[in-house]
Enzyme design. Structure first.
Site, short mmCIF file in Angstrom:
data_model
loop_
_atom_site.label_atom_id
_atom_site.label_comp_id
_atom_site.label_asym_id
_atom_site.label_seq_id
_atom_site.Cartn_x
_atom_site.Cartn_y
_atom_site.Cartn_z
N HIS A 98 -2.47 -12.17 -2.87
CA HIS A 98 -3.39 -12.71 -1.98
C HIS A 98 -3.07 -14.05 -1.74
O HIS A 98 -3.92 -14.83 -1.00
CB HIS A 98 -4.83 -12.64 -2.64
CG HIS A 98 -5.33 -11.29 -2.94
ND1 HIS A 98 -6.35 -11.08 -3.69
CD2 HIS A 98 -5.12 -10.09 -2.38
CE1 HIS A 98 -6.62 -10.00 -3.76
NE2 HIS A 98 -5.57 -9.23 -2.88
N HIS A 103 0.86 -1.25 0.09
CA HIS A 103 -0.07 -0.02 -0.04
C HIS A 103 0.95 1.18 -0.02
O HIS A 103 0.50 2.30 -0.47
CB HIS A 103 -1.04 0.15 1.13
CG HIS A 103 -2.20 -0.87 0.82
ND1 HIS A 103 -3.35 -0.72 1.35
CD2 HIS A 103 -2.23 -2.25 0.48
CE1 HIS A 103 -4.28 -1.59 0.95
NE2 HIS A 103 -3.63 -2.56 0.37
#
Length: 737
Positions: free
Chosen positions: A279, A111
């Site tokens: 993920h 992020h």
């Protein structure tokens, strides 16, 4: 004295209308929370703050601090060992899921880096800006604040030897190593900022997660998203995990994913690899009510000490955590980097469900207990895995599906592709390899690093300048060509610039703003000089520009010799990712009075944006404008702003006319202006909005008046030379190493 006591004066100064006593004894004009700014009073005024940010006054390290010198003393192995230990050292105040922080730190790094966008090079993890608003309080960055607090003991230990920017990105890379990935490499060299970045436009919305419609001309056509934005909604890094505007439709989400990742410099294969690999570890958190969370860090009270999003009706940690609102892990073994994401996504049928927090998520129709991930606190409890709409997009979209099938058939290829994509994601905004430091820098040159071969520095510089002088190139053309070559530099991601001479390659040679015909004619005279003398074309272009400036100074009565460092190289087409260079095209360049077409944003605001990307201060911008106008370097040889009868001489005439009240300035058709003699009414000059802002804006006028003073012509030439040299050498990272 008039008899008033000090106490009486204080009492008088604290009186207010309404209420009595207890008034604040501070003048309200100085209260930062209540004071009204200039922009509040005059919202259409030109805001120069973009050029004033990150002043040395905000930097606690002082002007003598050299981070790259500090890096030379860093014990890299010890730092990495400490990070590896942290990955499995669960803290009581913020316990790790399954006893491992690999998912946490992969997300912190992701992020931080993932806010990068190709259009203007802004965002990314290169400055440590995740520590500051608005990024530290974005809804999509929930609980990254906890990751930074977990890193603090390590930052405290190594101090100045490691920046927050480097530490956050390294933590994610180490997380993947601990999870079992063979990473591609890592480079240190990111320097911290100490104040929020005001130069980055994140969108016009006034609320978090506002419907994405406002960012698109048509939501069903992702390529109509407003530039320079890449994320689909305010406060998100990429796309909405629940679907377009929160409504599930994997194919529509796939379309948004493709556009968003392309705007972040990723192709389809890199996008699929990052989705799958990202993920493979960690989980989503949505086992609770988001309404019960405390405010985000910037809005939280002092008792929270910069920590936000705490569950006020629960423990906040473990299975009692709310982040995205989606709840569950993607794989059977969420702390291991394996093929589990593919096994789960393609090995089951999926149906749309709701999380405990009410978020839309996909869950398997049928799954064996042994394939289910364990509860984050109790390994004896099995929980349901999940997929987001973005995950389902990889299965539904035919292109992404084909790529995933390729990965499943060759796990080693997937691992290598992800490792390279992760390296690109976390290093894309660092610039060329000359900006990389450390023992783990990959030797391989990657095209997205904009490689440039080392140029020769052994040729006779004086002889090259002499040949340029004999070539008969007009002064304005020499200066304009050098400027056009260098102006592409972006301090945001350290791309562009004169080094490499990519102005002679596609796509730059065909850009309207580079005047292809004029450029071709100039290069036809400069390239043979480079071939004959052993200098690079890049060096010859800059030398020609320097020569033009020196000649202009001499014409104004000043002897000037600009500093010059040889060694620029010449890139080739094979070294150039032409598609990724398209966003560097100048749509406007106020320094040459060029604008490709009319835009909603004013020409003077576009000037500020370009000046900031080039790393210029307001004063440097001012002196460059004045000098460029005096030398007649305007696009298309237009006379807008050429306030002189001595065109080609480096004079202060631009400022003299601009500050002379013997003239009046009148708007005419086409957004231009006439400068008329007040007495005779005669039109003396013409101007653009960019020209006149240096007289109308109070701050810029202050700079203009300095150069209009009778005693400051020498200062003007000196300041112009310094600013010009700064532009010509902005991309010479080799000189600083």
């Amino acid at each position: 004295m008039d008899g008033h006591t000090v106490e009486g004066d204080l009492n008088e100064s604290t009186r207010g209308s309404g209420g009595s006593g207890g008034k604040c004894p501070v003048m309200h004009g100085s209260l930062t929370a209540l004071g009204t700014t200039v922009m509040d009073w005059w919202p259409n005024a030109l805001n120069l703050d973009i050029l004033h940010q990150h002043d040395l006054k905000t930097n606690p390290m002082g002007p003598d601090f050299d981070y790259h010198e500090e890096l030379k003393t860093l014990d890299v192995d010890a730092l990495k060992d400490d990070l590896r230990q942290l990955m499995n050292d669960s803290q009581e105040w913020w316990p790790a899921d399954w006893g491992s922080y690999v998912g946490m730190f992969a997300r912190v790094a992701w992020h931080a880096a993932g806010s990068y966008r190709l259009s203007d090079g802004r965002g990314g993890g290169g400055t440590g800006n995740q520590r500051f608003a608005p990024l530290n309080s974005w809804p999509d960055n929930v609980n990254t604040d906890k990751g930074r607090r977990l890193l603090w003991p390590i930052k405290k230990k190594y101090g100045n030897k490691i920046s927050w920017a480097d530490l956050m990105i390294l933590s994610g890379t180490i997380a993947y190593e601990v999870a079992g990935l063979k990473t591609f490499g890592f480079a240190f060299g990111r320097e911290d900022i100490w104040h929020p970045e005001k130069d980055t436009y994140w969108g016009s919305e006034k609320e978090w997660l506002a419907p994405s419609d406002t960012r698109y001309e048509e939501v069903s056509k992702p390529d109509t998203m407003e530039n320079p934005l890449a994320a689909v909604q305010m406060g998100l890094i990429y796309v909405n995990p629940e679907g377009v505007n929160g409504v599930s439709d994997p194919q529509k989400t796939a379309d948004q994913v493709r556009e968003t990742f392309a705007r972040m410099a990723m192709d389809d294969e890199e996008t699929a690899a990052l989705t799958a690999g990202g993920h493979t570890i960690g989980k989503c958190h949505g086992n609770g009510n988001a309404d019960d969370l405390s405010p985000e860090p910037e809005a939280a009270g002092p008792e929270y000490q910069g920590i936000g999003w705490m569950n006020t009706k629960g423990r906040s940690v473990g299975r009692d955590t709310v982040v995205s609102g989606i709840e569950g892990a993607w794989t059977t073994n969420p702390t291991k980097f394996d093929m589990g994401w593919f096994d789960m996504l393609f090995g089951h049928k999926w149906e749309l469900k709701k999380s405990p927090a009410g978020a839309s998520q996909w869950m398997p129709v049928d799954i064996k207990e042994e394939d289910m991930p364990a509860d984050v606190e109790d390994p004896s409890i099995k929980t349901m895995p999940i997929m987001t709409d973005a995950d389902m997009a990889m299965k539904v979209d035919p292109i992404y599906n084909e790529i995933c099938q390729k990965f499943m058939a060759d796990p080693q290829y997937f691992e290598d592709t992800f490792a390279r994509a992760w390296f690109k994601l976390t290093h894309r905004d660092m610039g060329p390899k000359a900006c990389y430091y450390g023992p783990d820098v990959p030797q391989e040159d990657l095209i997205w690093q904009d490689p440039i071969p080392t140029g020769s520095s052994s040729y006779d510089v004086a002889a090259v300048k002499a040949k340029i002088a004999e070539a008969g190139i007009p002064l304005a053309d020499m200066v304009a060509t050098a400027w056009d070559s260098a102006r592409t530099y972006r301090g945001s991601d350290k791309r562009g610039g004169a080094n490499g001479a990519r102005i002679r390659l596609a796509p730059q040679k065909d850009w309207v703003g580079n005047e292809p015909e004029r450029l071709s004619a100039v290069l036809a005279k400069l390239e043979p000089i480079a071939a004959e003398t052993g200098a690079s074309v890049a060096d010859v272009i800059v030398l020609a520009g320097n020569l033009g400036v020196e000649q202009a100074a001499k014409a104004a009565g000043v002897d000037l010799e600009l500093p010059f460092a040889p060694g620029r190289g010449d890139a080739t087409d094979e070294m150039t990712d032409a598609e990724s260079f398209e966003p560097l095209e100048p749509l406007a360049d106020g320094f040459r009075n060029f604008q490709k077409t009319e835009y909603v944003v004013s020409s003077e605001e576009m000037l500020l944006d370009r000046a900031q990307l080039m790393g210029l201060t307001a004063n440097e911008m001012t002196v460059l404008i004045g000098g460029m106008r005096a030398m007649g370097t305007n696009f298309g040889a237009t006379k807008l702003g050429v306030f002189t009868e001595r065109e080609g001489a480096l004079t202060t005439d631009f400022f003299d006319v601009l500050t002379d009240m013997a003239y009046q300035w009148l708007p005419v058709a086409g957004g231009t202006y006439e400068i008329r003699d007040r007495k005779s009414g005669e039109v003396k000059y013409t101007a653009s909005r960019v020209d006149l802002v240096f007289g109308s804006n109070s701050i810029l006028r202050g700079y203009a008046e300095v150069y209009a003073q009778d005693d400051n012509h020498g200062k003007f030439v000196k300041d112009f030379a310094a600013a010009w040299t700064k532009v010509m050498t902005a991309d010479r990272f080799d000189l600083a190493s």
